[in-house]
Design an enzyme around this catalytic site. Sequence first.
Site, mmCIF file in Angstrom:
data_model
loop_
_atom_site.group_PDB
_atom_site.id
_atom_site.type_symbol
_atom_site.label_atom_id
_atom_site.label_comp_id
_atom_site.label_asym_id
_atom_site.label_seq_id
_atom_site.Cartn_x
_atom_site.Cartn_y
_atom_site.Cartn_z
ATOM 1 N N LYS A 248 0.853 -1.192 0.000
ATOM 2 C CA LYS A 248 0.000 0.000 0.000
ATOM 3 C C LYS A 248 0.888 1.240 0.000
ATOM 4 O O LYS A 248 1.882 1.295 0.729
ATOM 5 C CB LYS A 248 -0.907 -0.023 1.234
ATOM 6 C CG LYS A 248 -1.935 1.096 1.308
ATOM 7 C CD LYS A 248 -2.823 0.895 2.527
ATOM 8 C CE LYS A 248 -3.908 1.956 2.638
ATOM 9 N NZ LYS A 248 -4.806 1.705 3.794
ATOM 10 N N SER B 24 -9.634 1.882 3.064
ATOM 11 C CA SER B 24 -8.764 2.596 2.147
ATOM 12 C C SER B 24 -7.780 1.715 1.386
ATOM 13 O O SER B 24 -7.171 2.160 0.419
ATOM 14 C CB SER B 24 -7.977 3.666 2.915
ATOM 15 O OG SER B 24 -7.091 3.078 3.856
ATOM 16 N N SER C 15 -9.990 -0.240 7.139
ATOM 17 C CA SER C 15 -9.374 -0.092 5.819
ATOM 18 C C SER C 15 -8.760 -1.360 5.250
ATOM 19 O O SER C 15 -8.451 -1.410 4.062
ATOM 20 C CB SER C 15 -8.307 1.006 5.863
ATOM 21 O OG SER C 15 -8.914 2.265 5.957
#
Length: 397
Positions: free
Chosen positions: A41, A113, A137
Amino acid sequence: MSDPASPTGRPDPQRAWAFLPASPLPGAPDGPLRGLSFSVKDLFGVPGWPLRASTRAPVPDPGVSPLVERLLALGASAAGKTHLHEIALGITGLNGFGGTGHPTLPGRVPGGSSSGAAVSVALKQVDFALGTDTGGSIRVPAAWCGVVGFKPTKDHPAWPTGGVLPLSVTCDHAGPLARDVATVTRVHEALTGHAAPPVPLDGLRVGLWCPAGWVTDDVRAALLDVTDTLRRAGATVDPVEFPEVLDAYSPIVLSEAAQVHRAALRLDDPGFLPFTLASLRQGAALTGAEVQAAHGRRATYRAQLDDLLTRFDLLLAPAVPTPPPAQGQDEVLLPDGPTPLRRAVLRLTAPFSLLGAPVVTLPTRTPFVGAQVIAPHGQDDRLLGLAQRLERTLETP
């Protein structure tokens, strides 16, 4: 590579990838994770790779992630960086580079997210993905993309958040997504150095948290199917109650996020999307007394959760209130009535990141609807062992 939103070398219609190097970062050839690939990420600092946090605004440099370095040393190879909901402040996948789409349902959101992380796993582009979880997330995109997500106990030594651009130091976690619990467990075992074998379900005391009116009928049916599976395996399942915690979660997260991005907020037009900018300015406007009061409420909720987890071995809860919503949708229709999407999602997932308990999100027999399995603090190994057994039981016709 001129635009990290459009990396070359691989078709990317979902816009999952923020950066793809010319070749992956190789893992150690003799490590226990050799042969596995992972995505990162774009909040984790990786030497030589850009860090944009999927925003056009300037962001601080968090330094190098020891977790990425450790995974490479254990033999896994890093394929590249994935997009996220802008600066991790959201649950749909919207960002400054066009946003990420669902892996298999055009026009639907993948969740956030850690949106690109979930997509990269669901499309089998990598074996596992590194994500972060501040309010859901990891768990929300895992549920909406049909994969497994693991949020460890807060500050677990095997899953450090150093070298990760923070959103909220109080609530941030690092963790993996994968297509099955076995892969998550393999990574966790390599990081910890000890085994997390399957654990029998017989005799478990399970608390079912599924507040009336908070989920659609199909989500409730999917969760009840999991409870029936647990009962057939010998567990007892009883309903429990727990309050909505957003009155503590939101002030803490927004105030801490505003501190992280305070330099950008001094600019007239920092480059954030309008919702992100408004949320950060809202956080910056909170008084010390308001934030302190939110931390007081958090302590109360922590005591309530600790009490529940002394009476039950596990809690079972929905991971999402609905199947994947449409892109641009900001409200969902629930039995309680129309509800803002952000609130509908976060009230299910935020308690366990606010309070730091370990959680595994598993796919259910209903596509793109996940179930959260929550354990007492520090029982990560046992949770993964139970999740392995439950996953196998759910896969049995």
